[in-house]
Design a protein around this motif. Structure first.
Motif, PDB file in Angstrom:
ATOM      1  N   GLY A  60       0.804  -1.223   0.000  1.00 59.89           N
ATOM      2  CA  GLY A  60       0.000   0.000   0.000  1.00 59.89           C
ATOM      3  C   GLY A  60       0.831   1.264   0.000  1.00 59.89           C
ATOM      4  O   GLY A  60       1.613   1.499   0.917  1.00 59.89           O
ATOM      5  N   GLY A  61       0.656   2.055  -1.040  1.00 59.25           N
ATOM      6  CA  GLY A  61       1.372   3.334  -1.161  1.00 59.25           C
ATOM      7  C   GLY A  61       0.466   4.511  -0.876  1.00 59.25           C
ATOM      8  O   GLY A  61       0.420   5.483  -1.613  1.00 59.25           O
ATOM      9  N   ASN A  97      -0.100   5.878   5.018  1.00 61.85           N
ATOM     10  CA  ASN A  97       0.438   5.016   6.077  1.00 61.85           C
ATOM     11  C   ASN A  97       1.577   4.137   5.568  1.00 61.85           C
ATOM     12  O   ASN A  97       2.616   4.020   6.224  1.00 61.85           O
ATOM     13  CB  ASN A  97      -0.693   4.183   6.700  1.00 61.85           C
ATOM     14  N   GLY A  98       1.415   3.543   4.385  1.00 62.50           N
ATOM     15  CA  GLY A  98       2.486   2.727   3.824  1.00 62.50           C
ATOM     16  C   GLY A  98       3.729   3.567   3.553  1.00 62.50           C
ATOM     17  O   GLY A  98       4.857   3.169   3.905  1.00 62.50           O
ATOM     18  N   THR A 108      -7.373   6.403  -0.753  1.00 58.99           N
ATOM     19  CA  THR A 108      -8.031   7.426   0.077  1.00 58.99           C
ATOM     20  C   THR A 108      -7.129   8.633   0.338  1.00 58.99           C
ATOM     21  O   THR A 108      -7.617   9.744   0.556  1.00 58.99           O
ATOM     22  CB  THR A 108      -8.445   6.778   1.419  1.00 58.99           C
ATOM     23  N   LYS A 132      -7.969  11.767  -1.291  1.00 61.08           N
ATOM     24  CA  LYS A 132      -9.407  12.100  -1.320  1.00 61.08           C
ATOM     25  C   LYS A 132      -9.888  12.647   0.017  1.00 61.08           C
ATOM     26  O   LYS A 132     -11.069  12.634   0.312  1.00 61.08           O
ATOM     27  CB  LYS A 132     -10.218  10.832  -1.646  1.00 61.08           C
ATOM     28  N   SER A 133      -8.955  13.108   0.853  1.00 59.76           N
ATOM     29  CA  SER A 133      -9.342  13.558   2.189  1.00 59.76           C
ATOM     30  C   SER A 133      -9.767  15.030   2.149  1.00 59.76           C
ATOM     31  O   SER A 133      -9.712  15.681   1.110  1.00 59.76           O
ATOM     32  CB  SER A 133      -8.173  13.369   3.162  1.00 59.76           C
ATOM     33  N   THR A 134     -10.135  15.562   3.319  1.00 57.31           N
ATOM     34  CA  THR A 134     -10.462  16.993   3.424  1.00 57.31           C
ATOM     35  C   THR A 134      -9.174  17.815   3.490  1.00 57.31           C
ATOM     36  O   THR A 134      -9.199  19.034   3.416  1.00 57.31           O
ATOM     37  CB  THR A 134     -11.347  17.252   4.670  1.00 57.31           C
ATOM     38  N   LEU A 177      -7.018  18.202   5.981  1.00 56.18           N
ATOM     39  CA  LEU A 177      -6.795  18.954   7.210  1.00 56.18           C
ATOM     40  C   LEU A 177      -5.813  18.218   8.105  1.00 56.18           C
ATOM     41  O   LEU A 177      -5.871  16.990   8.220  1.00 56.18           O
ATOM     42  CB  LEU A 177      -8.104  19.140   7.969  1.00 56.18           C
ATOM     43  N   THR A 216       2.347  -2.084  -9.068  1.00 58.55           N
ATOM     44  CA  THR A 216       2.790  -3.431  -8.690  1.00 58.55           C
ATOM     45  C   THR A 216       1.859  -3.936  -7.601  1.00 58.55           C
ATOM     46  O   THR A 216       1.806  -3.358  -6.520  1.00 58.55           O
ATOM     47  CB  THR A 216       4.254  -3.382  -8.174  1.00 58.55           C
ATOM     48  N   LEU A 243       0.316  -6.801  -5.022  1.00 58.10           N
ATOM     49  CA  LEU A 243       0.511  -8.072  -4.333  1.00 58.10           C
ATOM     50  C   LEU A 243      -0.654  -8.973  -4.726  1.00 58.10           C
ATOM     51  O   LEU A 243      -1.815  -8.568  -4.615  1.00 58.10           O
ATOM     52  CB  LEU A 243       0.488  -7.864  -2.816  1.00 58.10           C
ATOM     53  N   GLY A 293      -5.157   0.196   3.401  1.00 60.25           N
ATOM     54  CA  GLY A 293      -6.303   1.088   3.571  1.00 60.25           C
ATOM     55  C   GLY A 293      -7.610   0.323   3.490  1.00 60.25           C
ATOM     56  O   GLY A 293      -7.790  -0.708   4.150  1.00 60.25           O
ATOM     57  N   LEU A 334      -5.577 -12.543  -0.121  1.00 54.59           N
ATOM     58  CA  LEU A 334      -4.196 -12.625  -0.617  1.00 54.59           C
ATOM     59  C   LEU A 334      -3.267 -13.276   0.414  1.00 54.59           C
ATOM     60  O   LEU A 334      -2.325 -13.967   0.064  1.00 54.59           O
ATOM     61  CB  LEU A 334      -3.684 -11.246  -1.022  1.00 54.59           C
ATOM     62  N   LYS A 380      -5.445   8.513  10.341  1.00 52.84           N
ATOM     63  CA  LYS A 380      -5.745   9.807   9.723  1.00 52.84           C
ATOM     64  C   LYS A 380      -4.474  10.299   9.056  1.00 52.84           C
ATOM     65  O   LYS A 380      -3.381   9.934   9.472  1.00 52.84           O
ATOM     66  CB  LYS A 380      -6.115  10.830  10.807  1.00 52.84           C
ATOM     67  N   THR A 390      -3.320  13.145   9.505  1.00 53.65           N
ATOM     68  CA  THR A 390      -2.678  13.914  10.580  1.00 53.65           C
ATOM     69  C   THR A 390      -1.731  13.077  11.439  1.00 53.65           C
ATOM     70  O   THR A 390      -0.689  13.574  11.873  1.00 53.65           O
ATOM     71  CB  THR A 390      -3.779  14.501  11.503  1.00 53.65           C
TER      72      THR A 390
END
Ligand SMILES: Cc1cc2nc3c(=O)[nH]c(=O)nc-3n(C[C@H](O)[C@H](O)[C@H](O)COP(=O)(O)OP(=O)(O)OC[C@H]3O[C@@H](n4cnc5c(N)ncnc54)[C@H](O)[C@@H]3O)c2cc1C
Length: 521
Positions: free
Chosen positions: A10-11, A14-15, A41, A44-46, A48, A173, A175, A208, A218, A355, A357
Motif C-alpha cells: 500500500g502506497g 500510512n504505507g 483514500t 481524497k481527504s479533506t 486537514l 505493482t 501483491l 487502507g 491474498l 488519519k 494527521t
C-alpha cells in the motif's frame, strides 16, 4: 536470507510513512502499490491536519491530543505542503450552546502543544469580514486554529524520501498472494502484467480500505479485527468568499462540514459519512451527497450553494476500526496496529484506521511494534524535513519572493504554486532558465515539460492523471486538449533530458540564492 527486511503493501500515507521511517532506521524496505502513490483514500481527504474538534464529544482525548501535537510537527517538517489555517465556527442558536463550544475550544487550545498556531478568539460576525458571506442570523462565532496539507504530495514526498534512504518503491505493482515460508514471507507480485516473487522478513498490510481483502484473499488469513468502510464525499465550487479563513458548520444531524479556500479561486466543501458498498477502485460522490453538502452549506451562506455550481466532486473510503458504534459518524478515528508474530513465524503487522494527521506517529508506533524482530535505529522523523521542506515554517513568502527574483518570468500565483509543491528543490526544475519557453512544451497555462520531466524522474509519475491529480491539482485547470498533449508527451518518452538542458543545469547552480537543492544533472 530474505530479499528485504520489510515489505509494505500500500502506497497511501500510512504505507509511505512506514517505508520512510523504516528506511531511515536502516531496514531494507520494499513498498508495493497496485496503482499510483496516493491513488486510494490519501488523495481524497479533506486535507486537514487537525485534532478533530468533534472527536472531543466522544471523549477521544488521546487521539485528539496526539493529533493536535502532530499539527506543528508536520508544519515544521513540510512547510511547503502545509499551511496554518484559521477556522470560523459560527454559533447556531438551535444547535450546540455557546458554552459548550467555548469549553471544547478551550480544551482544543490546551490539550496539545501549541507554539506556532494562535489560540481561539470570540468574533462578532456582524463586524468582521468573515461574517460577510454568512446569513445575518449568525451574529457570534469563534475562530480557532488547525492546518491544511496537500495530502497526495505528502504521500509522494514520504515515498521520495524513503527511496532516497534506500527503500525500493514500486508503483503499478500489485501483491497477488503472500505466504509464510521458511521463516520469511514469500510475496507474489503482478508488476505491470509480469509475475515476480520476492521474500521479506516481515510484512505490513497498509492497504487502507483494501486491508480486509488483502488479509482474507491474498494472505488467506482470518481477519483479527472488524472494520467498517465509510465513504466521504467533497464538492468543489467557485470561490464563495475572498478571505483566507475556512468555515466549520454544525449540521442539524450532529455532523459538521467544512468550507475551505481551495486552489486559489475555489472553495472545497465536505464531507459526508455513509457506509460503503461497491467498487473500491472508483468511489463517487452520489447526487444525494452533493445535495446534502449544498444544503448544509446553504444553511449558513447568504448566497445558496446549488448542485449546478459544482465544478468537481470526489469521494474517498475510510477504513475504520469497528468499535461497535451504530452510526458511521460515531466510529472511532483511532488507529489500531495488530501484530501477529508467533515464535518462529514471520511477523505480520496490519494497520487499521488512521488519519493523514497522525500518519507519522502511526509509523513510529508500527516500528516500535516490529522492533523485537530487527536491530533498529532510534525514532528520527519528528525533526527531519521532507524533501524540499528544509526552510523555516513561515518561509513560503520569502521563498516565493526569491523564486520571482531568480525566475522573473514566473507570475506570482505560479511561483507560489511551485514553491508550495517543491520548496527548496524548485531549482532542480527551473535550473538556469531565463524565459518560460526554455522550460519546454506547455500543457495549459502553468505546467511545463521541465516540471513533468522532474515528476517522472524523481516523483514516480507515469500518467497524465498522476501529474494532474496527485503531484498537483492542475487537473482543475487543464483542459482536455492540454491533457491529451501531456499524455502524448509522457508516453513518447520525450521527457528524456536534451543534452543542452543537462549542461545548462550542471553549469548554473542557484544555491547561493537560498535554494539548497543542486540543479539536476
Ligand atoms: C472523505 C475523507 C476525508 C478525510 N479527511 C481527513 C482529514 O482532513 N485529515 C486527516 O487527517 N484524515 C482524513 N481522512 C482520513 C485519511 O484520508 C485516511 O485515514 C488515510 O488517507 C488512509 O491512508 P492509508 O494509507 O491507510 O490508505 P490509502 O491511502 O487508501 O492507501 C492504501 C493503498 O493500498 C493500495 N493497495 C491495496 N491493495 C493492494 C495490493 N494488493 N497490492 C498493492 N497495493 C495495494 C491501494 O491502491 C491504496 O493506494 C479522511 C478520509 C476520508 C475518506
Amino acid at each position: 536470507m530474505a530479499d528485504y527486511d520489510l515489505a509494505i503493501i500500500g502506497g497511501g500515507i500510512n504505507g509511505a510513512g512506514i517505508a520512510r521511517d523504516a528506511a531511515g532506521r536502516g531496514l531494507s524496505v520494499l513498498l508495493v502499490e497496485q496503482n499510483d502513490l496516493a491513488s486510494g483514500t490519501s488523495s481524497k481527504s479533506t486535507k486537514l491536519i487537525h485534532g478533530g474538534l468533534r472527536y472531543l464529544e466522544v471523549y477521544a482525548f488521546r487521539l485528539v491530543r496526539e493529533a493536535l501535537i502532530e499539527r506543528e510537527v508536520l508544519i515544521r517538517m513540510a512547510p511547503h505542503l502545509t499551511q496554518p489555517l484559521r477556522f470560523v465556527l459560527p454559533h447556531h442558536s438551535g444547535l450546540r450552546p455557546a458554552w459548550m463550544l467555548r469549553l471544547g475550544l478551550f480544551l482544543y487550545d490546551h490539550l496539545g502543544g501549541r507554539h506556532i498556531l494562535p489560540g481561539t478568539q470570540v468574533l462578532d460576525l456582524t463586524h468582521h469580514v468573515v461574517g460577510e458571506p454568512l446569513k445575518r442570523a449568525f451574529r457570534q462565532g469563534f475562530v480557532y486554529s488547525d492546518a491544511w496539507v496537500d495530502d497526495a504530495r505528502l504521500v509522494v514526498l514520504n515515498a521520495v524520501d524513503a527511496a532516497e534512504r534506500g527503500a525500493v518503491i514500486r508503483t503499478r505493482t500489485k501483491l497477488t498472494r503472500a505466504d509464510r515460508e521458511g521463516g520469511d514471507w514469500q510475496l507474489v507480485l503482478n508488476a505491470r502484467g509480469k509475475r515476480e516473487t520476492v521474500t521479506a522478513s516481515a510484512l505490513v498490510n497498509a492497504a487502507g480500505a483494501w486491508t480486509p481483502e488483502v488479509t482474507e484473499h491474498l494472505l488467506r488469513l482470518k481477519p483479527r479485527a472488524h472494520v467498517r468502510l465509510v465513504k466521504g464525499s467533497h464538492i468543489v465550487v467557485r470561490r464563495l468568499f475572498e478571505h483566507d479563513h475556512a468555515y466549520i458548520f454544525q449540521n442539524a444531524d450532529g455532523r459538521v462540514i467544512f468550507a475551505i479556500p481551495y486552489e486559489r479561486d475555489l472553495t472545497l466543501i465536505g464531507t459526508t459519512d455513509e457506509d460503503f458498498i461497491g467498487d473500491l477502485a472508483a468511489p463517487t460522490a452520489s447526487a444525494a451527497e452533493i445535495t446534502y453538502l449544498c444544503g448544509a452549506a446553504s444553511v449558513y451562506f447568504r448566497n445558496p450553494v446549488t448542485p449546478d455550481q459544482v465544478v468537481h466532486a470526489y469521494a474517498g473510503v475510510r477504513q475504520l476500526y469497528d468499535d461497535g458504534a451504530r452510526r458511521a459518524k460515531d466510529l472511532t478515528r483511532e488507529y489500531v496496529l495488530d501484530l501477529e508474530a508467533r515464535a518462529g513465524q514471520a511477523p505480520l503487522l496490519t494497520v487499521y484506521g488512521g488519519k493523514i494527521t497522525t500518519y507519522r506517529r502511526l509509523a513510529e508506533v508500527a516500528l516500535k511494534r516490529l522492533a523485537p524482530s530487527f536491530k533498529l535505529g532510534a525514532p528520527w522523523t519528528a525533526e527531519a524535513p521532507l524533501p524540499g521542506g528544509d526552510f523555516p515554517h513561515d518561509g513560503v513568502e520569502a521563498l516565493t519572493a526569491r523564486a520571482r527574483g531568480l525566475w522573473p518570468f514566473l507570475t506570482e500565483p505560479n511561483a507560489r504554486r511551485l514553491v508550495r509543491a517543491y520548496g527548496t528543490r524548485l531549482d532542480r526544475i527551473l535550473g538556469t532558465a531565463r524565459r518560460m519557453d526554455e522550460l519546454g512544451e506547455r500543457f495549459g497555462d502553468e505546467l511545463t515539460a521541465a516540471e513533468v520531466r522532474y515528476l517522472m524522474r524523481h516523483e514516480f509519475a507515469e500518467t497524465a492523471d498522476d501529474v494532474l491529480w496527485r503531484r498537483s491539482k492542475l487537473g482543475l485547470r487543464v483542459g482536455a486538449e492540454a491533457e491529451a498533449a501531456l499524455t502524448r508527451f509522457m508516453e513518447n518518452g520525450d521527457w528524456c533530458p536534451e543534452p543542452e538542458v543537462r549542461t545548462q543545469r550542471a553549469a548554473g547552480s542557484v544555491a547561493n540564492f537560498g535554494f539548497k537543492g543542486a540543479p539536476e544533472s
